[in-house]
Design a protein around this motif. Structure first.
Motif, PDB file in Angstrom:
ATOM      1  N   ALA A  55     -37.020  13.209   0.806  1.00 45.27           N
ATOM      2  CA  ALA A  55     -35.967  13.280   1.877  1.00 45.27           C
ATOM      3  C   ALA A  55     -35.668  14.238   2.264  1.00 45.27           C
ATOM      4  O   ALA A  55     -35.693  14.786   4.065  1.00 45.27           O
ATOM      5  N   MET A  56     -35.078  15.014   0.958  1.00 43.97           N
ATOM      6  CA  MET A  56     -34.317  16.129   1.941  1.00 43.97           C
ATOM      7  C   MET A  56     -35.619  17.505   2.093  1.00 43.97           C
ATOM      8  O   MET A  56     -35.327  18.235   3.063  1.00 43.97           O
ATOM      9  N   LYS A  57     -36.164  17.469   1.255  1.00 46.49           N
ATOM     10  CA  LYS A  57     -37.215  18.705   1.774  1.00 46.49           C
ATOM     11  C   LYS A  57     -37.824  18.023   3.130  1.00 46.49           C
ATOM     12  O   LYS A  57     -38.204  19.230   3.430  1.00 46.49           O
ATOM     13  N   ARG A  58     -38.082  17.001   3.708  1.00 49.85           N
ATOM     14  CA  ARG A  58     -38.525  16.495   4.896  1.00 49.85           C
ATOM     15  C   ARG A  58     -37.684  17.308   6.252  1.00 49.85           C
ATOM     16  O   ARG A  58     -37.661  18.051   7.104  1.00 49.85           O
ATOM     17  N   SER A  59     -36.364  17.300   5.593  1.00 51.20           N
ATOM     18  CA  SER A  59     -35.117  17.622   6.850  1.00 51.20           C
ATOM     19  C   SER A  59     -35.108  18.877   6.586  1.00 51.20           C
ATOM     20  O   SER A  59     -35.018  19.229   7.713  1.00 51.20           O
ATOM     21  N   HIS A  60     -35.244  19.590   5.775  1.00 51.15           N
ATOM     22  CA  HIS A  60     -35.723  21.249   6.061  1.00 51.15           C
ATOM     23  C   HIS A  60     -36.472  21.538   6.127  1.00 51.15           C
ATOM     24  O   HIS A  60     -35.845  22.497   7.354  1.00 51.15           O
ATOM     25  N   LEU A  61     -37.726  21.397   6.524  1.00 50.65           N
ATOM     26  CA  LEU A  61     -38.937  21.802   7.029  1.00 50.65           C
ATOM     27  C   LEU A  61     -38.768  20.874   8.390  1.00 50.65           C
ATOM     28  O   LEU A  61     -39.411  21.869   8.874  1.00 50.65           O
ATOM     29  N   GLU A  62     -37.994  20.302   8.878  1.00 53.06           N
ATOM     30  CA  GLU A  62     -37.644  19.922  10.120  1.00 53.06           C
ATOM     31  C   GLU A  62     -36.528  20.524  10.871  1.00 53.06           C
ATOM     32  O   GLU A  62     -37.367  21.350  11.854  1.00 53.06           O
ATOM     33  N   GLN A  63     -35.953  21.279   9.799  1.00 52.93           N
ATOM     34  CA  GLN A  63     -35.071  22.132  10.841  1.00 52.93           C
ATOM     35  C   GLN A  63     -36.077  23.637  10.586  1.00 52.93           C
ATOM     36  O   GLN A  63     -35.132  24.423  11.374  1.00 52.93           O
ATOM     37  N   MET A  64     -36.771  23.399   9.794  1.00 54.88           N
ATOM     38  CA  MET A  64     -37.199  25.364   9.977  1.00 54.88           C
ATOM     39  C   MET A  64     -38.306  25.503  11.049  1.00 54.88           C
ATOM     40  O   MET A  64     -39.097  26.611  11.972  1.00 54.88           O
ATOM     41  N   ARG A  65     -39.096  23.873  11.374  1.00 55.93           N
ATOM     42  CA  ARG A  65     -39.683  23.804  12.224  1.00 55.93           C
ATOM     43  C   ARG A  65     -39.124  24.116  13.631  1.00 55.93           C
ATOM     44  O   ARG A  65     -39.542  25.475  15.095  1.00 55.93           O
ATOM     45  N   ASP A  66     -37.851  23.556  13.811  1.00 55.95           N
ATOM     46  CA  ASP A  66     -36.683  24.162  15.301  1.00 55.95           C
ATOM     47  C   ASP A  66     -36.623  25.436  15.139  1.00 55.95           C
ATOM     48  O   ASP A  66     -36.065  25.575  16.102  1.00 55.95           O
ATOM     49  N   TYR A  67     -36.270  25.880  14.336  1.00 55.58           N
ATOM     50  CA  TYR A  67     -35.498  27.313  13.538  1.00 55.58           C
ATOM     51  C   TYR A  67     -37.078  27.933  14.281  1.00 55.58           C
ATOM     52  O   TYR A  67     -36.868  29.117  15.369  1.00 55.58           O
ATOM     53  N   ARG A  68     -37.960  27.551  13.626  1.00 53.84           N
ATOM     54  CA  ARG A  68     -39.434  28.875  14.484  1.00 53.84           C
ATOM     55  C   ARG A  68     -39.191  28.845  16.066  1.00 53.84           C
ATOM     56  O   ARG A  68     -39.809  29.763  16.619  1.00 53.84           O
ATOM     57  N   LYS A  69     -39.249  27.400  16.079  1.00 53.86           N
ATOM     58  CA  LYS A  69     -39.160  27.475  17.969  1.00 53.86           C
ATOM     59  C   LYS A  69     -38.190  28.169  18.930  1.00 53.86           C
ATOM     60  O   LYS A  69     -38.508  28.858  19.405  1.00 53.86           O
ATOM     61  N   ARG A  70     -36.982  28.551  17.516  1.00 54.78           N
ATOM     62  CA  ARG A  70     -36.486  29.241  18.171  1.00 54.78           C
ATOM     63  C   ARG A  70     -37.104  30.804  18.484  1.00 54.78           C
ATOM     64  O   ARG A  70     -37.091  32.253  19.090  1.00 54.78           O
ATOM     65  N   LEU A  71     -37.515  31.544  17.072  1.00 55.04           N
ATOM     66  CA  LEU A  71     -37.981  32.065  17.077  1.00 55.04           C
ATOM     67  C   LEU A  71     -38.913  33.033  17.756  1.00 55.04           C
ATOM     68  O   LEU A  71     -38.726  34.305  17.721  1.00 55.04           O
TER      69      LEU A  71
END
Length: 357
Positions: free
Chosen positions: A5-21
């Motif tokens: 669950a923690m990994k999924r939360s982190h990966l979702e943050q990475m997804r959103d961060y990539r969109k900003r990049l």
């Protein structure tokens, strides 16, 4: 192992961060391919380096280009990654890196280390080298055969020792390309490197690109991949500085287990490269295709190219493939790495679904 669950939360943050990049990229790594010439003939080389001719920028052209980068983008938070070919074959190497050092750039290098002795290590220190990654691709016989260089292993190991003694580096790393032939040597290699004063060991798989396509017998099998990732994870659980490279989405089982953070292909987001002839591209490992050349430093201001081009890399490859676009992992994988994508058939050449997860 981290909680899923923690990994999924982190990966979702990475997804959103990539969109900003993709909207506002941040240049962190600028690769300089000083030459395509190399004194080795590695069986996996993605750039077909060797006794080849390539146009090369002059010292003054590098100085002008780097001065523009400093003026437009500053040197803060940016690393020059020096590569080739074998960078030390560039006869003006120390002039180029001396200029970069004078301008205030931090820099590191990838090298086969066969040309490094005590004197070269001292000269590298003078021009400000910070980090180096040296290729050791198996035990002595395996390494020399794979790199088609008799005596290459001993020269490289001696080069590493010179760097440790006299280089004054912040970080000395060994990188090993794992193949179907050398995967059984990982434990013995670990013992060798553990007795040396290196800072980390980067373990990566042979990728289906460049000369590697001529040697399919060396590509890892499903069982090989599982063995490699278990080896890395177990060493890291023991606190050892062993890491997988930045390439490829590995699924919930192995993400964050075999490297310090989560998968992100940084081509065009954090990373840009200058080819030996001055062409501006994203990652030097990506297939050399005309449509990926974004400009040339001899006629284009790099900062303008970085801000206004690179659109082909600021998107999801998964959108181009029907299977990928419907995959339940596409928000984390994005179609995987650009360097291993088959652009003729719009499909990934490396996908760890059904191998690792």
């Amino acid at each position: 192992m981290l909680d899923v669950a923690m990994k999924r939360s982190h990966l979702e943050q990475m997804r959103d961060y990539r969109k900003r990049l993709m909207v506002k990229p941040q240049l962190r790594n600028l690769f300089l391919e000083l030459t395509l010439r190399c004194n080795e003939r590695c069986m996996h080389c993605g750039s077909h380096c060797g006794e080849v001719f390539s146009d090369e920028l002059t010292v003054e052209q590098y100085r002008t280009f780097l001065q523009q980068v400093k003026e437009d983008m500053s040197t803060k938070g940016k690393m020059l990654d020096i590569t080739g070919g074998e960078p030390l074959l560039r006869k003006e190497f120390f002039d180029i890196m001396g200029a970069a050092h004078e301008l205030g750039f931090s820099w590191g290098m990838t090298s086969n280390a066969t040309l490094i002795d005590d004197s070269v290590a001292k000269d590298l220190k003078k021009v400000g080298i910070g980090t180096i990654s040296v290729s050791i691709d198996g035990l002595e016989q395996t390494h020399d055969e794979f790199r088609r260089t008799p005596g290459g292993y001993r020269k490289a190991m001696n080069g590493i020792e010179s760097l440790i003694r006299y280089g004054g580096l912040e970080h000395v790393q060994v990188t090993t390309v794992v193949t179907h032939k050398n995967i059984g040597e990982l434990d013995e290699l670990f013992k060798i490197f553990n007795d040396m004063d290196i800072d980390s060991w980067r373990v990566i798989n042979m990728e289906p690109m460049g000369r590697a396509k001529e040697h399919p017998e060396l590509i890892l099998t499903k069982e090989d991949y599982q063995t490699m990732f278990e080896f890395i994870r177990n060493k890291r659980m023991q606190g050892e500085p062993v890491t997988y490279g930045c390439s490829h989405y590995l699924g919930m089982e192995y993400e964050r287990e075999v490297r310090d953070w989560y998968y992100l292909c940084t081509a065009g987001l954090y990373t840009a490269s200058i080819c030996a002839n001055g062409d501006i591209v994203a990652c030097l490992d990506i297939e050399r295709r005309p449509e990926f050349v974004q400009g040339n430093v001899l006629r284009d201001r790099f900062s303008e190219v970085w801000e206004n081009k690179f659109r082909v890399f600021r998107r999801d490859l998964s959108d181009d493939n029907e299977v990928c676009s419907k995959c339940d992992q596409k928000d984390f994988c994005h179609g995987d790495a650009y360097h291993s994508w088959d652009f003729d058939n719009n499909r990934p050449q490396v996908c760890f679904k059904d191998i690792l997860f």
